[in-house]
Design a protein around this motif. Structure first.
Motif, short mmCIF file in Angstrom:
data_model
loop_
_atom_site.label_atom_id
_atom_site.label_comp_id
_atom_site.label_asym_id
_atom_site.label_seq_id
_atom_site.Cartn_x
_atom_site.Cartn_y
_atom_site.Cartn_z
N LEU A 1 0.82 -1.22 0.00
CA LEU A 1 0.00 0.00 0.00
C LEU A 1 0.86 1.27 0.00
O LEU A 1 0.46 2.28 -0.58
CB LEU A 1 -0.95 -0.02 1.20
N VAL B 1 1.66 1.71 -3.64
CA VAL B 1 0.48 2.22 -4.35
C VAL B 1 0.33 3.71 -4.09
O VAL B 1 0.14 4.51 -5.02
CB VAL B 1 -0.80 1.48 -3.89
N ARG C 1 0.45 6.54 -7.13
CA ARG C 1 -0.86 6.89 -7.69
C ARG C 1 -1.15 8.38 -7.67
O ARG C 1 -2.10 8.85 -8.27
CB ARG C 1 -1.97 6.15 -6.94
N GLY D 1 3.30 -2.69 -5.61
CA GLY D 1 2.45 -1.54 -5.29
C GLY D 1 2.77 -0.33 -6.15
O GLY D 1 1.86 0.36 -6.62
N GLY E 1 0.02 1.16 -8.50
CA GLY E 1 -0.31 2.55 -8.21
C GLY E 1 -0.15 3.43 -9.44
O GLY E 1 -0.96 4.33 -9.70
N ALA F 1 -5.54 -2.44 -3.67
CA ALA F 1 -5.11 -1.11 -4.12
C ALA F 1 -6.32 -0.20 -4.34
O ALA F 1 -6.34 0.96 -3.93
CB ALA F 1 -4.30 -1.22 -5.40
#
Lengths: 297, 297
Positions: free
Chosen positions: B192, B195, B199, B233, B237, B266
């Motif tokens: 996470l 991500v 992102r 991730g 992301g 995600a």
């Protein structure tokens, strides 16, 4: 008094004998990077490489690069940004006291995730010296490309981009390798098309744009001879997207002309001029550190 | 009347015998993708794989996947987006008239650079059937991940992301391979974190973020067991950054549970719910095409 400067990287070892005023008196190189010692010790490789130069009584040597990493000869802890020649000179680590010193790399801890360089700090100091610029963006294209922000003669922060390594992986090992003629000369328009697609703020990113190369090839809209240039443009464009570029404000590029000319072309397409320097910047940087070292004692 | 459906991809060949109402009566698979025919012809592999199923007089077969590509058995030209089951059914190409038909792939020409899929169109039609959803985002994670936008039961457009291939290259062939334990189970927080970094709209991009993995390792801030999750991730992301996600609006994920569960995690971190389907969606899609084919004659 003249001194010896080494740029001891992962794959190669470069050296120069420099005059007190910084002129390069002699220069040499060997494929003896820290991962290529072939069973010899660092001290043995050093002695063989610098034998005649270091035979002069009292002569000193300054080493920059990966030789100062944990896997190197003597670990020289990273110097934290912001830092300039004086800060770096104060943190050199003696390998043989009074004879051989190791230049520390830099670390940027300001963005949550640390970033590091070793060897490039010396090139940046040299590039400042050679251009007379003490602020702006300094870029060192390569396997792990560095974009350094300078202010008042100090590196205020920097970011590494794995551009060269991604290019090698994608062009040689990925599905894109089939549609790409790796040794083709630069096709300017294909390169600039790639830059333009990737540099936009709303770019969908490399994971998508790279696949587009394959789709363009499927529909005969990208020739194998142009595909390598397009891919190179996508990667460099993706780097540009992340930079605080300002039209008309020059960026300093340091490295092999093949690479720096590509970056200059990409920057020119967004109205940013460039000043190009080659690896000689290393020796100017070593001289700047030599002077700073004398000043700090 | 029952019929045979095949998903004939690059590395594997999957088949099912489906009842008139779409129920799966039998299922089988073989490592006989179009790049693994081992010297046999497409017809020979087909006959051996479907012998008993196709022995029934009048039985027909619908084939989706790379077998319809230029390197496949019979090329089925791409169907242009926007398109739905009826459009695709109208453009199937006979391999053996009245007996074997090839499903076309899809092409999206709407963004300047074309994008293509083969096989995934059938999974998307199946996912629509199984979820009852006729609009929104449908995602098919894999080596070349597809994000399809649906409206009114048709694929309005889609984008491919080379996520799986980049992950394999970076985790096995790049400098990051040294700091990463590839077979470690998912470390949720590291995943996470990756991500979240990638992102964001102002993300510096994968070229930089991937290097951060190495720098974090250097400072002992990312354990080898967590590094693979962090890299995964970052890649997922980076995909999310490019998608028109809306909090609360579900995304449909089709593929192996290992992958779809990662995407669901995600998406959940940005407030987007997910509905997960496995490869059985292929057979529901083949049935939808079978029905549409009967309707269009």
């Amino acid at each position: 008094m003249s001194f010896v400067a080494l740029d001891w990287g992962t794959t190669s070892l470069r050296g120069a004998l420099l005059a007190e005023d910084g002129r390069v008196l002699e220069e040499r190189s060997a494929p003896r990077g820290i991962l290529h010692l072939d069973g010899a010790s660092f001290a043995e490789v050093f002695e063989a490489f610098t034998l005649d130069w270091m035979a002069v009584p009292g002569r000193r040597c300054l080493i920059a690069g990966m030789a100062g990493s944990r896997q190197g000869w003597v670990e020289a802890p990273y110097c934290a940004c912001p830092c300039g020649a004086e800060d770096i000179a104060q943190q050199v680590v003696p390998v043989v006291p009074g004879r051989i010193d190791m230049v520390p790399g830099l670390v940027d801890h300001q963005s949550g995730v640390p970033d590091v360089m070793r060897g490039e700090e010396t090139q940046i100091l040299g590039a400042m010296r050679l251009t007379g610029l003490r602020e702006g963006l300094f870029v060192l294209p390569g396997t792990h490309n560095k974009w350094a922000r300078m202010a008042d003669g100090r590196v205020t922060g920097f970011r590494t981009f794995m551009t060269g390594e991604f290019y090698a992986l994608l062009s040689q090992q990925s599905i894109l390798a089939r549609t790409l003629q790796a040794d083709a000369p630069l096709v300017r328009q294909a390169f600039l098309d790639g830059v333009d697609r990737a540099r936009r703020a709303d770019s969908p990113g490399l994971l998508h744009l790279a696949f587009g190369m394959r789709a363009l090839s499927l529909f005969d809209r990208l020739a194998p001879a142009a595909a390598a240039s397009y891919l190179s443009g996508l990667l460099i464009g993706d780097e540009l997207r992340a930079q605080p570029l300002q039209p008309g404000v020059p960026v300093v590029l340091v490295g092999s002309p093949t690479l720096t000319e590509r970056y200059a072309l990409a920057l020119d397409s967004v109205g940013v001029p460039a000043r190009l320097l080659d690896a000689q910047a290393t020796w100017a940087g070593a001289h700047a550190l030599w002077r700073a070292r004398q000043a700090v004692g």
